[in-house]
Design an enzyme around this catalytic site. Structure first.
Site, mmCIF file in Angstrom:
data_model
loop_
_atom_site.group_PDB
_atom_site.id
_atom_site.type_symbol
_atom_site.label_atom_id
_atom_site.label_comp_id
_atom_site.label_asym_id
_atom_site.label_seq_id
_atom_site.Cartn_x
_atom_site.Cartn_y
_atom_site.Cartn_z
ATOM 1 N N SER A 131 0.852 -1.200 0.000
ATOM 2 C CA SER A 131 0.000 0.000 0.000
ATOM 3 C C SER A 131 0.886 1.246 0.000
ATOM 4 O O SER A 131 2.072 1.172 0.361
ATOM 5 C CB SER A 131 -0.854 0.015 1.276
ATOM 6 O OG SER A 131 -1.557 1.232 1.415
ATOM 7 N N TYR A 144 -2.895 -1.570 10.771
ATOM 8 C CA TYR A 144 -2.862 -1.713 9.303
ATOM 9 C C TYR A 144 -1.574 -1.130 8.728
ATOM 10 O O TYR A 144 -0.898 -1.765 7.914
ATOM 11 C CB TYR A 144 -4.082 -1.015 8.695
ATOM 12 C CG TYR A 144 -4.170 -1.130 7.180
ATOM 13 C CD1 TYR A 144 -4.615 -2.296 6.580
ATOM 14 C CD2 TYR A 144 -3.806 -0.058 6.356
ATOM 15 C CE1 TYR A 144 -4.700 -2.406 5.195
ATOM 16 C CE2 TYR A 144 -3.885 -0.161 4.977
ATOM 17 C CZ TYR A 144 -4.334 -1.332 4.401
ATOM 18 O OH TYR A 144 -4.417 -1.431 3.034
HETATM 19 N N1 LIG Z 1 -8.710 -0.491 -1.822
HETATM 20 C C1 LIG Z 1 -7.683 0.293 -1.559
HETATM 21 O O1 LIG Z 1 -7.778 1.538 -1.634
HETATM 22 C C2 LIG Z 1 -6.347 -0.315 -1.212
HETATM 23 C C3 LIG Z 1 -5.217 0.526 -1.204
HETATM 24 C C4 LIG Z 1 -3.970 -0.001 -0.905
HETATM 25 C C5 LIG Z 1 -3.845 -1.356 -0.620
HETATM 26 N N2 LIG Z 1 -4.947 -2.157 -0.630
HETATM 27 C C6 LIG Z 1 -4.740 -3.574 -0.341
HETATM 28 O O2 LIG Z 1 -5.241 -4.348 -1.414
HETATM 29 C C7 LIG Z 1 -5.685 -5.616 -0.948
HETATM 30 C C8 LIG Z 1 -7.118 -5.847 -1.413
HETATM 31 O O3 LIG Z 1 -7.924 -4.796 -0.911
HETATM 32 P P1 LIG Z 1 -9.410 -4.531 -1.411
HETATM 33 O O4 LIG Z 1 -9.624 -3.071 -1.307
HETATM 34 O O5 LIG Z 1 -9.675 -5.237 -2.682
HETATM 35 O O6 LIG Z 1 -10.206 -5.238 -0.199
HETATM 36 P P2 LIG Z 1 -11.654 -5.938 -0.154
HETATM 37 O O7 LIG Z 1 -12.033 -6.011 1.272
HETATM 38 O O8 LIG Z 1 -12.577 -5.259 -1.091
HETATM 39 O O9 LIG Z 1 -11.330 -7.416 -0.684
HETATM 40 C C9 LIG Z 1 -10.477 -8.244 0.063
HETATM 41 C C10 LIG Z 1 -10.769 -9.702 -0.205
HETATM 42 O O10 LIG Z 1 -9.911 -10.465 0.656
HETATM 43 C C11 LIG Z 1 -10.667 -11.492 1.273
HETATM 44 N N3 LIG Z 1 -10.086 -11.871 2.568
HETATM 45 C C12 LIG Z 1 -10.116 -11.161 3.732
HETATM 46 N N4 LIG Z 1 -9.505 -11.864 4.700
HETATM 47 C C13 LIG Z 1 -9.071 -13.019 4.158
HETATM 48 C C14 LIG Z 1 -8.368 -14.143 4.649
HETATM 49 N N5 LIG Z 1 -8.020 -14.240 5.938
HETATM 50 N N6 LIG Z 1 -8.068 -15.155 3.791
HETATM 51 C C15 LIG Z 1 -8.442 -15.089 2.492
HETATM 52 N N7 LIG Z 1 -9.123 -14.053 1.965
HETATM 53 C C16 LIG Z 1 -9.428 -13.033 2.782
HETATM 54 C C17 LIG Z 1 -12.060 -10.898 1.421
HETATM 55 O O11 LIG Z 1 -13.060 -11.904 1.603
HETATM 56 C C18 LIG Z 1 -12.209 -10.125 0.133
HETATM 57 O O12 LIG Z 1 -12.739 -10.923 -0.904
HETATM 58 C C19 LIG Z 1 -5.531 -5.580 0.571
HETATM 59 O O13 LIG Z 1 -4.316 -6.190 0.931
HETATM 60 C C20 LIG Z 1 -5.485 -4.089 0.880
HETATM 61 O O14 LIG Z 1 -4.803 -3.808 2.061
HETATM 62 C C21 LIG Z 1 -6.186 -1.665 -0.908
#
Ligand SMILES: NC(=O)c1ccc[n+]([C@@H]2O[C@H](COP(=O)([O-])OP(=O)(O)OC[C@H]3O[C@@H](n4cnc5c(N)ncnc54)[C@H](O)[C@@H]3O)[C@@H](O)[C@H]2O)c1
Length: 256
Positions: A131, A144
């Protein structure tokens, strides 16, 4: 686009929605065999195995499934991640453990049990979704923010320990429109103002918008391909210019 990934085998964690789903869409366009490891069933067509990445037994079972069905693992995308809010004095120990277990231990376990197959194959790529909060943090994300900093350390460790056989790269997104981002917006301003909040966050990025999950997918597909064969141990930021900006106002330019 043909990145030469046809018939490769990729595991994407957390692929049932959000960024993971965007990554899977792009990898499937490149004719990659993708297996989604998630705790939540996907609502679209993809090979799925229920895995909680923080649970060793489930990780091992999932990887066994992939090996018995496809015989190899070329690409591992550690994308599953969770977020919560709180400064250090506000975060309960259980909550700290929950975040660290999924965001850091999950990456460790998935990598630990995939690496032996990649070594046996003589080649593999691991991509960790970190991130912009791997470099700087917003307020009240102690667990986080710490977890995302740790993902960079793990990325570098894997990169130096397993090169030249395995490459390991981190991807550092800014705000991306996903259910997680919508949840964060709702938590801050309530259900009725989610769109306004996401627009406001978008305005903070020099590109004047938040990103789309497929935009992360295109970067991941490139990094997984041999076109990126000299990129290792690095973090690629994809944030519409957010990290380049110092959020201080400037005087207007006066032109005569
Ligand atoms: N959305 C953003 O703005 C953003 C920015 C920077 C980084 N990220 C990172 O990107 C990644 C995905 O984020 P997102 O926004 O798509 O999140 P999201 O919550 O929309 O999707 C995350 C997915 O991971 C699954 N998940 C959660 N815990 C789990 C576990 N223990 N085992 C297996 N699957 C699991 C959930 O069921 C979900 O389908 C994360 O690592 C997040 O930290 C997101």
């Amino acid at each position: 686009m043909d990145l030469g990934l046809k018939d490769k085998v990729a595991i994407v964690t957390g692929g049932s929605q959000g960024i993971g789903k965007g990554i899977i869409k792009v990898l499937k366009e490149e004719n990659v065999n993708v297996i989604n490891f998630d705790i939540k069933e996907p609502s679209y067509d993809v090979d799925y195995f229920k895995v909680d990445v923080s649970k060793k037994e489930q990780v091992i079972k999932g990887i066994d499934y992939v090996i018995s069905k496809y015989g190899r693992i070329d690409i591992l995308v550690n994308n599953a991640g969770i977020e919560s809010y709180g400064a250090v004095h506000e975060v309960e120990e259980d909550e700290w453990d929950r975040i660290i277990n999924v965001n850091v231990k999950g990456v460790f376990l998935m990598s630990k049990y995939t690496i032996p197959y990649m070594l046996k194959q003589g080649k593999g790529v691991i991509i960790n979704i970190a991130s912009v909060q791997s470099f700087a943090v917003q307020r009240r994300v102690a667990a986080y923010g710490t977890s995302k900093h740790a993902v960079l350390g793990l990325t570098r460790s894997i990169a130096v320990d397993y090169a030249p056989t395995i490459r390991c790269v981190a991807v550092c997104p800014g705000s991306i429109r996903t259910p997680l981002l919508e949840w964060a917006a709702e938590k801050e301003v309530g259900k009725d103002h989610v769109e306004d909040k996401i627009r406001e966050w978008g305005e903070m990025h020099p590109m004047k918008r938040v990103g789309r999950p497929e935009e992360i997918g295109y970067l991941v597909a490139f990094l997984a391909s041999d076109l990126a064969s000299f990129i290792n141990g690095e973090c690629v930021t994809i944030d519409g210019g957010l990290r380049a900006l110092i959020p201080l106002s400037s005087p207007k330019i006066e032109t005569k």
